[in-house]
Write a protein that holds these residues in place. Structure first.
Motif, PDB file in Angstrom:
ATOM      1  N   PRO A  81      38.916  26.681  24.211  1.00  0.00           N
ATOM      2  CA  PRO A  81      37.696  27.206  24.846  1.00  0.00           C
ATOM      3  C   PRO A  81      37.041  26.268  25.848  1.00  0.00           C
ATOM      4  O   PRO A  81      36.251  26.727  26.680  1.00  0.00           O
ATOM      5  CB  PRO A  81      36.765  27.488  23.658  1.00  0.00           C
ATOM      6  N   HIS A  82      37.344  24.965  25.789  1.00  0.00           N
ATOM      7  CA  HIS A  82      36.697  24.031  26.712  1.00  0.00           C
ATOM      8  C   HIS A  82      37.557  23.710  27.930  1.00  0.00           C
ATOM      9  O   HIS A  82      37.200  22.826  28.719  1.00  0.00           O
ATOM     10  CB  HIS A  82      36.328  22.739  25.975  1.00  0.00           C
ATOM     11  N   ASN A  83      38.665  24.411  28.098  1.00  0.00           N
ATOM     12  CA  ASN A  83      39.504  24.175  29.279  1.00  0.00           C
ATOM     13  C   ASN A  83      38.731  24.462  30.564  1.00  0.00           C
ATOM     14  O   ASN A  83      37.995  25.453  30.645  1.00  0.00           O
ATOM     15  CB  ASN A  83      40.754  25.059  29.237  1.00  0.00           C
ATOM     16  N   ARG A  84      38.935  23.634  31.551  1.00  0.00           N
ATOM     17  CA  ARG A  84      38.311  23.839  32.849  1.00  0.00           C
ATOM     18  C   ARG A  84      39.368  24.024  33.940  1.00  0.00           C
ATOM     19  O   ARG A  84      39.276  24.930  34.749  1.00  0.00           O
ATOM     20  CB  ARG A  84      37.411  22.649  33.201  1.00  0.00           C
ATOM     21  N   SER A  85      40.383  23.164  33.956  1.00  0.00           N
ATOM     22  CA  SER A  85      41.418  23.259  34.985  1.00  0.00           C
ATOM     23  C   SER A  85      42.578  24.154  34.569  1.00  0.00           C
ATOM     24  O   SER A  85      43.404  24.531  35.395  1.00  0.00           O
ATOM     25  CB  SER A  85      41.947  21.862  35.326  1.00  0.00           C
ATOM     26  N   SER A  86      42.652  24.502  33.285  1.00  0.00           N
ATOM     27  CA  SER A  86      43.694  25.400  32.772  1.00  0.00           C
ATOM     28  C   SER A  86      43.033  26.619  32.143  1.00  0.00           C
ATOM     29  O   SER A  86      41.871  26.560  31.726  1.00  0.00           O
ATOM     30  CB  SER A  86      44.556  24.693  31.716  1.00  0.00           C
ATOM     31  N   PRO A  87      43.761  27.750  32.053  1.00  0.00           N
ATOM     32  CA  PRO A  87      43.185  28.933  31.397  1.00  0.00           C
ATOM     33  C   PRO A  87      42.800  28.648  29.948  1.00  0.00           C
ATOM     34  O   PRO A  87      43.474  27.860  29.259  1.00  0.00           O
ATOM     35  CB  PRO A  87      44.324  29.960  31.473  1.00  0.00           C
ATOM     36  N   VAL A  88      41.753  29.285  29.485  1.00  0.00           N
ATOM     37  CA  VAL A  88      41.340  29.142  28.088  1.00  0.00           C
ATOM     38  C   VAL A  88      42.426  29.661  27.157  1.00  0.00           C
ATOM     39  O   VAL A  88      42.748  29.056  26.133  1.00  0.00           O
ATOM     40  CB  VAL A  88      40.009  29.896  27.844  1.00  0.00           C
ATOM     41  N   THR A  89      43.012  30.802  27.512  1.00  0.00           N
ATOM     42  CA  THR A  89      44.070  31.417  26.709  1.00  0.00           C
ATOM     43  C   THR A  89      45.402  31.316  27.451  1.00  0.00           C
ATOM     44  O   THR A  89      45.507  31.724  28.601  1.00  0.00           O
ATOM     45  CB  THR A  89      43.753  32.896  26.432  1.00  0.00           C
ATOM     46  N   LEU A 128      58.598  36.337  28.277  1.00  0.00           N
ATOM     47  CA  LEU A 128      57.582  36.770  29.223  1.00  0.00           C
ATOM     48  C   LEU A 128      56.394  35.811  29.236  1.00  0.00           C
ATOM     49  O   LEU A 128      56.135  35.116  28.242  1.00  0.00           O
ATOM     50  CB  LEU A 128      57.071  38.174  28.876  1.00  0.00           C
ATOM     51  N   ASN A 129      55.688  35.799  30.334  1.00  0.00           N
ATOM     52  CA  ASN A 129      54.456  35.036  30.446  1.00  0.00           C
ATOM     53  C   ASN A 129      53.410  35.655  29.511  1.00  0.00           C
ATOM     54  O   ASN A 129      52.861  36.723  29.783  1.00  0.00           O
ATOM     55  CB  ASN A 129      53.959  35.069  31.894  1.00  0.00           C
ATOM     56  N   GLY A 130      53.130  34.992  28.395  1.00  0.00           N
ATOM     57  CA  GLY A 130      52.210  35.530  27.409  1.00  0.00           C
ATOM     58  C   GLY A 130      50.757  35.456  27.833  1.00  0.00           C
ATOM     59  O   GLY A 130      49.916  36.220  27.350  1.00  0.00           O
ATOM     60  N   THR A 131      50.437  34.540  28.733  1.00  0.00           N
ATOM     61  CA  THR A 131      49.075  34.444  29.255  1.00  0.00           C
ATOM     62  C   THR A 131      48.719  35.714  30.018  1.00  0.00           C
ATOM     63  O   THR A 131      47.675  36.335  29.782  1.00  0.00           O
ATOM     64  CB  THR A 131      48.946  33.227  30.184  1.00  0.00           C
ATOM     65  N   ILE A 148      29.272  48.800  35.488  1.00  0.00           N
ATOM     66  CA  ILE A 148      29.770  47.922  34.430  1.00  0.00           C
ATOM     67  C   ILE A 148      28.991  46.624  34.467  1.00  0.00           C
ATOM     68  O   ILE A 148      28.729  46.066  35.534  1.00  0.00           O
ATOM     69  CB  ILE A 148      31.265  47.592  34.612  1.00  0.00           C
ATOM     70  N   GLY A 149      28.642  46.125  33.295  1.00  0.00           N
ATOM     71  CA  GLY A 149      28.059  44.797  33.177  1.00  0.00           C
ATOM     72  C   GLY A 149      29.024  43.898  32.423  1.00  0.00           C
ATOM     73  O   GLY A 149      29.540  44.284  31.367  1.00  0.00           O
ATOM     74  N   LEU A 150      29.293  42.716  32.942  1.00  0.00           N
ATOM     75  CA  LEU A 150      30.234  41.792  32.323  1.00  0.00           C
ATOM     76  C   LEU A 150      29.553  40.476  31.998  1.00  0.00           C
ATOM     77  O   LEU A 150      28.973  39.826  32.866  1.00  0.00           O
ATOM     78  CB  LEU A 150      31.420  41.543  33.261  1.00  0.00           C
ATOM     79  N   ILE A 151      29.654  40.077  30.728  1.00  0.00           N
ATOM     80  CA  ILE A 151      29.190  38.771  30.281  1.00  0.00           C
ATOM     81  C   ILE A 151      30.424  37.913  30.037  1.00  0.00           C
ATOM     82  O   ILE A 151      31.221  38.191  29.143  1.00  0.00           O
ATOM     83  CB  ILE A 151      28.377  38.874  28.969  1.00  0.00           C
ATOM     84  N   GLY A 152      30.597  36.883  30.842  1.00  0.00           N
ATOM     85  CA  GLY A 152      31.770  36.019  30.714  1.00  0.00           C
ATOM     86  C   GLY A 152      32.783  36.322  31.804  1.00  0.00           C
ATOM     87  O   GLY A 152      33.530  37.299  31.702  1.00  0.00           O
ATOM     88  N   THR A 153      32.828  35.504  32.830  1.00  0.00           N
ATOM     89  CA  THR A 153      33.659  35.803  34.002  1.00  0.00           C
ATOM     90  C   THR A 153      34.951  34.979  33.988  1.00  0.00           C
ATOM     91  O   THR A 153      35.280  34.279  34.951  1.00  0.00           O
ATOM     92  CB  THR A 153      32.872  35.544  35.296  1.00  0.00           C
ATOM     93  N   GLY A 154      35.676  35.084  32.876  1.00  0.00           N
ATOM     94  CA  GLY A 154      36.969  34.419  32.760  1.00  0.00           C
ATOM     95  C   GLY A 154      38.106  35.411  32.953  1.00  0.00           C
ATOM     96  O   GLY A 154      37.920  36.512  33.472  1.00  0.00           O
ATOM     97  N   VAL A 155      39.296  35.007  32.513  1.00  0.00           N
ATOM     98  CA  VAL A 155      40.495  35.832  32.690  1.00  0.00           C
ATOM     99  C   VAL A 155      40.353  37.182  31.992  1.00  0.00           C
ATOM    100  O   VAL A 155      40.689  38.228  32.555  1.00  0.00           O
ATOM    101  CB  VAL A 155      41.735  35.077  32.163  1.00  0.00           C
TER     102      VAL A 155
END
Length: 321
Positions: free
Chosen positions: A69-77, A95-98, A124-131
């Motif tokens: 969860p604290h990744n910054r330069s890499s995806p969290v998942t 396959l690419n699981g990410t 739509i409202g989105l909380i959390g602008t990650g992948v």
């Protein structure tokens, strides 16, 4: 064996294809035509490794996922998916699981909107602008003629970068608004998505904000995680979950049941909606909640569809082990 990276997978199958694959997975789940153990969690501090095996439709699928969860330069998942032939044990594809996780989780949100959102949903409202949030928006925008998207992230700069990225994947007619407080999003959106790794609720604890809205929670996958507030559960008539395993896995299901904000009879597997066994009561006076934790069955069916389409189109890299 066929190697399929993100680019190969994008070429082989669309979000619409994956939404239909997930719909098939729900039908298989409802008929219990699969074998699946509960996923294995291995945690060190706040970082987690997940092992997710499943057998369905003559294929074994094993997804290995890390959540940092604290990744910054890499995806969290991040992760990989191994697809194995159920007849002879041959590894058919890696396959690419990410990308697979983001894609099929987005498809889950898109299907939830298809069946549970109000017919006139336009925002739509989105909380959390990650992948995860990215694929949620991409899928829901396929289902409804969305006109406005409202974004909130604790780090405003990430919301700005996210808004630029999502523009190329949705209609140019959609207006994107970045807000500074969650309540600004809730009051304007017909569909609300939370896609965070929060341990405490990220939405306001005000029941009157959610009347007639669909709330989709996709972030909390462990018992100590929760995105949704107490009053939302108390106001809702039902909580729809993508898998019954969520009852033991996610704080957004465990806490409402333990605290009696909801009863067990109010928690309904979403597969019952997809197969027509349950008709959700849509109301302007009540919110509807969909909670996703994901399961390996979604992965194996989605991966199989991508693999089959890749083979048909001659996409991917063939390798010998």
């Amino acid at each position: 064996m066929l190697l399929l990276n993100e680019k190969h997978m994008q070429q082989a199958a669309s979000m619409a294809d994956i939404m239909e694959a997930v719909k098939t997975a729900y039908e298989i789940y409802d008929k219990e035509q699969f074998q699946m153990d509960a996923r294995t969690h291995l945690s060190h501090n706040e970082n987690t490794l997940l092992l997710m095996p499943c057998y369905a439709n003559q294929s074994f699928g094993t997804k290995i996922v890390s959540v940092f969860p604290h990744n910054r330069s890499s995806p969290v998942t991040q992760g990989m998916m191994i697809l194995t032939d159920g007849n002879n044990g041959t590894t058919k594809a890696l396959l690419n699981g990410t990308y697979l996780t983001g894609l099929r989780t987005g498809a889950l949100g898109g299907l939830a909107a298809r069946y549970l959102a109000p017919d006139d949903a336009r925002s739509i409202g989105l909380i959390g602008t990650g992948v995860q949030g990215f694929y949620q928006l991409a899928a829901i925008c396929l289902e409804y003629p969305i006109q406005d998207i409202y974004l909130f992230n604790r780090t405003p700069e990430k919301a700005i970068a996210f808004s630029e990225k999502i523009k190329s994947h949705i209609s140019p007619h959609v207006n994107i608004h970045i807000k500074h407080q969650p309540h600004e999003i809730i009051s304007r959106a017909d569909v609300i998505v939370t896609a965070t790794t929060a341990h405490t609720p990220v939405l306001p604890n005000d029941p009157d904000l959610y009347n007639g809205k669909l709330v989709i929670g996709v972030g909390s996958f462990q018992s100590n995680m929760r995105e949704l507030p107490e009053e939302l559960f108390k106001k809702a008539d039902h909580l729809f979950i993508d898998t019954l395993d969520a009852i033991q896995e996610s704080g957004d299901v465990i806490d409402p049941l333990k605290s009696r904000w909801l009863t067990e009879s109010q928690v309904i597997p979403f597969s019952s909606v997809v197969t027509g066994k349950v008709t959700p009561p849509l109301s302007t006076e009540k919110p509807i909640i969909f909670k996703s934790t994901g399961m390996a069955l979604f992965d194996v069916i989605a991966a199989s569809v991508i693999y089959e389409k890749a083979v048909e189109q001659g996409i991917g890299l063939k390798v010998e082990l």
